[in-house]
Design a protein around this motif. Structure first.
Motif, PDB file in Angstrom:
ATOM      1  N   PRO A 115       1.244  -1.150  -0.707  1.00  0.00           N
ATOM      2  CA  PRO A 115      -0.065   0.015  -0.151  1.00  0.00           C
ATOM      3  C   PRO A 115       1.039   1.194  -0.226  1.00  0.00           C
ATOM      4  O   PRO A 115       1.962   1.387   0.994  1.00  0.00           O
ATOM      5  CB  PRO A 115      -1.067  -0.191   1.178  1.00  0.00           C
ATOM      6  N   ALA A 116       0.487   1.821  -0.519  1.00  0.00           N
ATOM      7  CA  ALA A 116       1.495   3.628  -1.160  1.00  0.00           C
ATOM      8  C   ALA A 116       1.109   4.298   0.303  1.00  0.00           C
ATOM      9  O   ALA A 116       1.926   5.164   0.497  1.00  0.00           O
ATOM     10  CB  ALA A 116       0.997   4.281  -2.356  1.00  0.00           C
ATOM     11  N   GLN A 117      -0.085   4.133   0.601  1.00  0.00           N
ATOM     12  CA  GLN A 117      -0.274   5.249   1.847  1.00  0.00           C
ATOM     13  C   GLN A 117       0.797   4.504   2.631  1.00  0.00           C
ATOM     14  O   GLN A 117       1.188   5.243   3.785  1.00  0.00           O
ATOM     15  CB  GLN A 117      -1.718   4.958   2.732  1.00  0.00           C
ATOM     16  N   PHE A 118       1.136   3.631   3.193  1.00  0.00           N
ATOM     17  CA  PHE A 118       2.102   2.774   3.950  1.00  0.00           C
ATOM     18  C   PHE A 118       3.880   2.650   3.279  1.00  0.00           C
ATOM     19  O   PHE A 118       3.768   3.522   4.912  1.00  0.00           O
ATOM     20  CB  PHE A 118       2.010   1.736   4.389  1.00  0.00           C
ATOM     21  N   ALA A 119       3.909   2.934   2.428  1.00  0.00           N
ATOM     22  CA  ALA A 119       5.704   3.071   2.183  1.00  0.00           C
ATOM     23  C   ALA A 119       5.889   4.545   2.862  1.00  0.00           C
ATOM     24  O   ALA A 119       7.320   3.823   3.264  1.00  0.00           O
ATOM     25  CB  ALA A 119       5.180   2.931   0.981  1.00  0.00           C
ATOM     26  N   THR A 157      16.360  -2.368  15.887  1.00  0.00           N
ATOM     27  CA  THR A 157      15.911  -0.794  15.489  1.00  0.00           C
ATOM     28  C   THR A 157      14.708  -1.474  15.455  1.00  0.00           C
ATOM     29  O   THR A 157      13.753  -1.119  14.599  1.00  0.00           O
ATOM     30  CB  THR A 157      17.065  -1.275  13.791  1.00  0.00           C
ATOM     31  N   PRO A 158      14.048  -1.357  16.918  1.00  0.00           N
ATOM     32  CA  PRO A 158      12.370  -1.413  16.982  1.00  0.00           C
ATOM     33  C   PRO A 158      11.723  -0.196  16.549  1.00  0.00           C
ATOM     34  O   PRO A 158      12.333   1.142  16.120  1.00  0.00           O
ATOM     35  CB  PRO A 158      12.415  -1.286  18.379  1.00  0.00           C
ATOM     36  N   GLY A 159      10.665  -0.385  15.646  1.00  0.00           N
ATOM     37  CA  GLY A 159       9.758   0.563  15.699  1.00  0.00           C
ATOM     38  C   GLY A 159       9.204   0.003  14.271  1.00  0.00           C
ATOM     39  O   GLY A 159       7.239  -0.152  14.360  1.00  0.00           O
ATOM     40  N   THR A 190       2.935   0.108  10.767  1.00  0.00           N
ATOM     41  CA  THR A 190       2.105  -0.612  11.580  1.00  0.00           C
ATOM     42  C   THR A 190       2.278   0.482  12.512  1.00  0.00           C
ATOM     43  O   THR A 190       3.680   1.462  11.854  1.00  0.00           O
ATOM     44  CB  THR A 190       3.022  -1.976  12.435  1.00  0.00           C
ATOM     45  N   ARG A 191       1.633   1.019  13.897  1.00  0.00           N
ATOM     46  CA  ARG A 191       2.174   2.104  13.928  1.00  0.00           C
ATOM     47  C   ARG A 191       1.927   1.897  16.176  1.00  0.00           C
ATOM     48  O   ARG A 191       2.149   2.988  16.558  1.00  0.00           O
ATOM     49  CB  ARG A 191       0.430   3.047  14.123  1.00  0.00           C
ATOM     50  N   ASP A 207       4.474   1.543  17.227  1.00  0.00           N
ATOM     51  CA  ASP A 207       6.008   2.541  18.153  1.00  0.00           C
ATOM     52  C   ASP A 207       6.946   3.630  17.222  1.00  0.00           C
ATOM     53  O   ASP A 207       7.797   3.216  16.359  1.00  0.00           O
ATOM     54  CB  ASP A 207       7.082   1.730  19.070  1.00  0.00           C
ATOM     55  N   SER A 208       6.126   4.256  16.833  1.00  0.00           N
ATOM     56  CA  SER A 208       6.416   4.974  15.595  1.00  0.00           C
ATOM     57  C   SER A 208       8.495   6.230  15.598  1.00  0.00           C
ATOM     58  O   SER A 208       8.357   6.803  15.313  1.00  0.00           O
ATOM     59  CB  SER A 208       5.206   6.182  14.696  1.00  0.00           C
ATOM     60  N   LEU A 209       7.347   6.621  17.084  1.00  0.00           N
ATOM     61  CA  LEU A 209       8.892   7.439  18.103  1.00  0.00           C
ATOM     62  C   LEU A 209      10.034   6.609  17.985  1.00  0.00           C
ATOM     63  O   LEU A 209      10.925   7.195  17.248  1.00  0.00           O
ATOM     64  CB  LEU A 209       8.465   7.996  19.320  1.00  0.00           C
ATOM     65  N   ASN A 210      10.145   5.374  18.232  1.00  0.00           N
ATOM     66  CA  ASN A 210      11.100   4.071  18.632  1.00  0.00           C
ATOM     67  C   ASN A 210      11.639   3.892  16.416  1.00  0.00           C
ATOM     68  O   ASN A 210      13.001   4.671  17.069  1.00  0.00           O
ATOM     69  CB  ASN A 210      10.897   2.961  18.948  1.00  0.00           C
ATOM     70  N   GLN A 211      10.633   4.287  16.191  1.00  0.00           N
ATOM     71  CA  GLN A 211      10.790   3.552  14.606  1.00  0.00           C
ATOM     72  C   GLN A 211      11.668   5.110  13.891  1.00  0.00           C
ATOM     73  O   GLN A 211      12.773   4.593  13.078  1.00  0.00           O
ATOM     74  CB  GLN A 211       9.914   3.363  13.720  1.00  0.00           C
ATOM     75  N   TYR A 212      11.732   6.247  14.034  1.00  0.00           N
ATOM     76  CA  TYR A 212      12.097   7.551  13.918  1.00  0.00           C
ATOM     77  C   TYR A 212      13.828   7.271  14.772  1.00  0.00           C
ATOM     78  O   TYR A 212      14.305   7.052  13.470  1.00  0.00           O
ATOM     79  CB  TYR A 212      11.589   8.772  14.423  1.00  0.00           C
TER      80      TYR A 212
END
Length: 359
Positions: free
Chosen positions: A60-64, A232-234, A290-291, A293-298
């Motif tokens: 899905p483009a919205q996720f990429a 590299t969690p996130g 997936t959402r 842990d977006s802070l950790n992913q960044y």
């Protein structure tokens, strides 16, 4: 299950990860990533690495690009890739790791892709929206390796993976007679008890393998000379990245980003990405299906960016290589990568003494 005392921790990073305040943690991780990279490079290059294309598939483009990219296409196209890594361990043995050896035919059982296949039908799914480039088995044979040569398999995360064919389980024999799975403890605990928002990306029962074939990792580990796993969690709780040093540069591989330019979004020519990054003040753009842990992913993407450093070929870009690489395709107008760096390849992959002794 096993822990593996033979693997050393990478210096510096563990202390930074213990920080609880996200902004402070990011600043500590910046310094720690550079220190860890310096120590990693100092020990010398990996023995060999080969990159093998497996399958091009829709996503899905919205996720990429976390909604940043502007295109009428509902999907981007990505090419899943496997790295065959050979490194010398602490005992002086050459070991073989397969990173992301996806059994992609079994991956269609993940609910998201099962539903996609039902929606578009087998012909469109198999002939139009995907392209098969080679299997794990065929790539190993072309490199002169047998299943017995493989000491370890690992994945940056366990979305759409079915491990049973490789390691045994559910009545299936193990294709790899000696290999053990390296996986972050956080990822393994998650996949055993999924939240409803996570299940769409996982193959039901795909992790039901013999416990003795699993090695649980707790953070960053130094596999051997020139090869490491970064925590590299996130993207998932237990996401991890492959880091490989050659005589010229450091490669980092994961799926936190879908393209090299996700780590330098101000250089992206994909409509919307640069403007989005400028508006948000972001230095990286997340692969956001997936959402949790977006802070950790960044923060993890910043670690990947600094640990990799710049490309020896294109110095304006970070030497990050997505495990599923954004790919130009007629079905995804305006969603082609701005740049595709040469894939990680170095040295000569060859049969190992450990495999010969086992045979």
């Amino acid at each position: 299950m096993h822990t593996s005392p033979a693997f050393r921790p990478l210096p510096s990073l563990a202390g930074a990860r213990a920080e609880s305040v996200p902004g402070v943690k990011l600043q500590k991780l910046r310094r720690a990533a550079l220190d860890a990279r310096e120590a990693f490079v100092r020990e010398g290059p990996v023995a060999a690495i080969a990159t093998c294309d497996l399958i091009t598939f829709p996503y899905p483009a919205q996720f990429a690009f976390s909604g940043a990219a502007l295109s009428p296409a509902p999907y981007v196209m990505m090419t899943n890739r496997m790295q065959v890594v050979q490194f010398v361990d602490r005992e002086g043995e050459r070991r073989t790791l397969l990173f992301n050896p996806s059994d992609y035919e079994k991956g269609y059982a993940a609910p998201f892709y099962r539903a996609l296949r039902e929606r578009y039908g087998a012909f469109v799914s198999d002939k139009v929206m995907s392209s098969r480039h080679g299997s794990v088995q065929s790539h190993l044979a072309s490199l002169g390796l047998t299943p017995a040569d493989v000491d370890y398999i690992a994945f940056d995360h366990l979305h759409i993976q079915d491990l049973r064919g490789w390691l045994g389980g559910d009545g299936l024999p193990a294709y790899f007679p000696r290999a053990r799975l390296l996986v972050q403890r956080a990822e393994w605990e998650m996949v055993k008890d999924l939240h409803p928002m996570q299940t769409v990306w996982f193959v039901p029962g795909g992790a039901e393998v013999p416990h003795e074939r699993v090695v649980l990792l707790d953070g960053d580990v130094w596999l051997g000379q020139g090869a490491a796993i970064l925590s590299t969690p996130g993207h998932t709780h237990g996401n991890m990245s492959l880091a490989v040093a050659t005589s010229r540069e450091v490669f980092v591989v994961s799926e936190n980003g879908v393209a090299t330019e996700c780590y330098t979004p101000l250089l992206s020519a994909i409509p919307g990405v640069r403007r989005y990054a400028e508006h948000m003040g972001w230095e990286v753009v997340l692969n956001g299906n997936t959402r949790e842990d977006s802070l950790n992913q960044y923060s993890s993407m910043v670690v990947e960016k600094l640990f990799a450093g710049t490309s020896a070929v294109e110095g304006a870009f970070v030497n990050f290589h997505p495990s599923s690489q954004l790919t130009s395709h007629l079905m995804a107008p305006a969603l082609a990568p701005t740049i595709v760096l040469p894939a990680p390849n170095f040295g000569d992959v060859r049969p190992t003494p450990a495999a010969r002794r086992a045979a």
